[in-house]
Design an enzyme around this catalytic site. Structure first.
Site, short mmCIF file in Angstrom:
data_model
loop_
_atom_site.label_atom_id
_atom_site.label_comp_id
_atom_site.label_asym_id
_atom_site.label_seq_id
_atom_site.Cartn_x
_atom_site.Cartn_y
_atom_site.Cartn_z
CE LYS A 9 0.81 1.35 4.43
NZ LYS A 9 1.50 2.61 4.81
CB VAL A 99 11.69 -5.73 5.34
CG1 VAL A 99 11.59 -5.92 6.85
CG2 VAL A 99 11.41 -7.03 4.61
CB ALA A 100 11.24 -1.86 8.38
CB ALA A 104 1.27 -2.15 5.02
CG ASP A 140 -1.04 -0.29 8.13
OD1 ASP A 140 -1.92 0.57 8.37
OD2 ASP A 140 0.17 -0.01 8.07
#
Length: 308
Positions: A9, A99-100, A104, A140
């Protein structure tokens, strides 16, 4: 085996209210699902083995494979809801979402695991129930089930689908390393206090969706949407990672209609005029030295779904 594809997203608007007594912030969060996504495959394992995880993809080495992984938690939560005492399942996550990165990815994997395990175990859980379970996992996760475009209120988990016309073309510039979402929210509060505006619920007006942004989505107007992109967490992300300013500038100079930090960052999102424009922006970003890589993609796309 059941394989589920789930989208990343971007928050085309992320309005952040003041810090509440429960430690959360009220949000006006316009989620937009894009074709860049992960795949989660659920396979049965012998009784007694529980939930096991493996992962592949560019960031696989930093994906936790223990009980903190939302995919594993989702499988156990679904099993508990249906009274399954021994949820023997192996989940393989094929990562494409950073990642991170503020897109999300972990939440997406949790949503995908819900759908994959539901299909593997032939449970036929109603979507309303899956959304409730998703909200228990994280703010999320419900949107990753729903997909499309939606306004998230509360902590982001109360969703209202929004009308959208046509296809929008995006580029995502992936940074080295991640940013902690709680750390970015704390920095947002700190910056508000430093500015003298206060950071509490009584200090910051409750956010709402911007009418110009909603109209741009409904009209399929990329230029108007670019002008309406906002993220209240962007100053905090830039404070913690100042180099992101150069990434945003590089994409804009390459012809992007609009740019913003995606969610809590550090991924930066760029809205392009069309597919060719997105490809050109992605190429320029990869050559700029301001990001690890860049992906051109499009949306909106549906939420987590079983691959045929």
């Amino acid at each position: 085996m059941i394989t589920v594809r789930v989208p990343a997203k971007v928050n085309v608007q992320l309005g952040v209210g003041g810090l509440r007594a429960d430690g959360f912030h009220g949000l006006a969060n316009v989620f937009f699902a894009v074709a860049l996504g992960d795949e989660v495959t659920a396979s049965p394992v012998p009784a007694g083995e529980g939930v096991t995880l493996t992962c592949s993809g560019p960031d696989a080495g930093v994906v936790p494979l223990d009980d903190s992984n939302l995919a594993a938690r989702a499988a156990r939560l679904l099993a508990a809801h249906h009274g399954i005492a021994d949820p023997g399942v192996h989940l393989h996550i094929a990562k494409a979402i950073p990642v991170a990165g503020g897109m999300a990815g972990g939440s997406a994997d949790g949503a995908a695991a819900l759908v994959a395990c539901d299909a593997l175990w032939q449970l036929d859980t109603p979507m309303e129930t899956l959304l409730e379970l998703a909200a228990e996992l994280g703010s999320d996760v419900p949107f990753a089930l729903l997909g499309g475009v939606a306004l998230g209120r509360g902590r982001g988990e109360i969703l209202e689908p929004l009308p959208v016309e046509g296809t929008f073309h995006w580029v995502f510039a992936v940074a080295d390393g991640g940013l902690s979402t709680p750390a970015v929210f704390r920095e947002c509060d700190r910056l508000r206090e430093e500015a003298g505006t206060g950071s509490g619920e009584s200090d910051v007006p409750e956010p709402d969706a911007e009418p110009a942004l909603l109209a741009a989505l409904a009209d399929g107007d990329a230029v108007a949407l670019a002008a309406a992109l906002t993220n209240d967490l962007q100053p905090a992300a830039l404070s913690l990672r100042p180099a992101l300013a150069a990434t945003l500038r590089a994409g804009t100079e390459a012809g992007a209609l609009g740019a913003l930090v995606s969610g809590s960052g550090p991924t930066c999102a760029f809205l392009a005029k069309d597919a060719d424009g997105a490809a050109a922006v992605a190429e320029a970003l990869r050559a700029s030295g301001t990001c690890r890589t860049a992906h051109a993609t499009y949306g909106p796309v549906p939420g987590a779904g079983v691959l045929a």
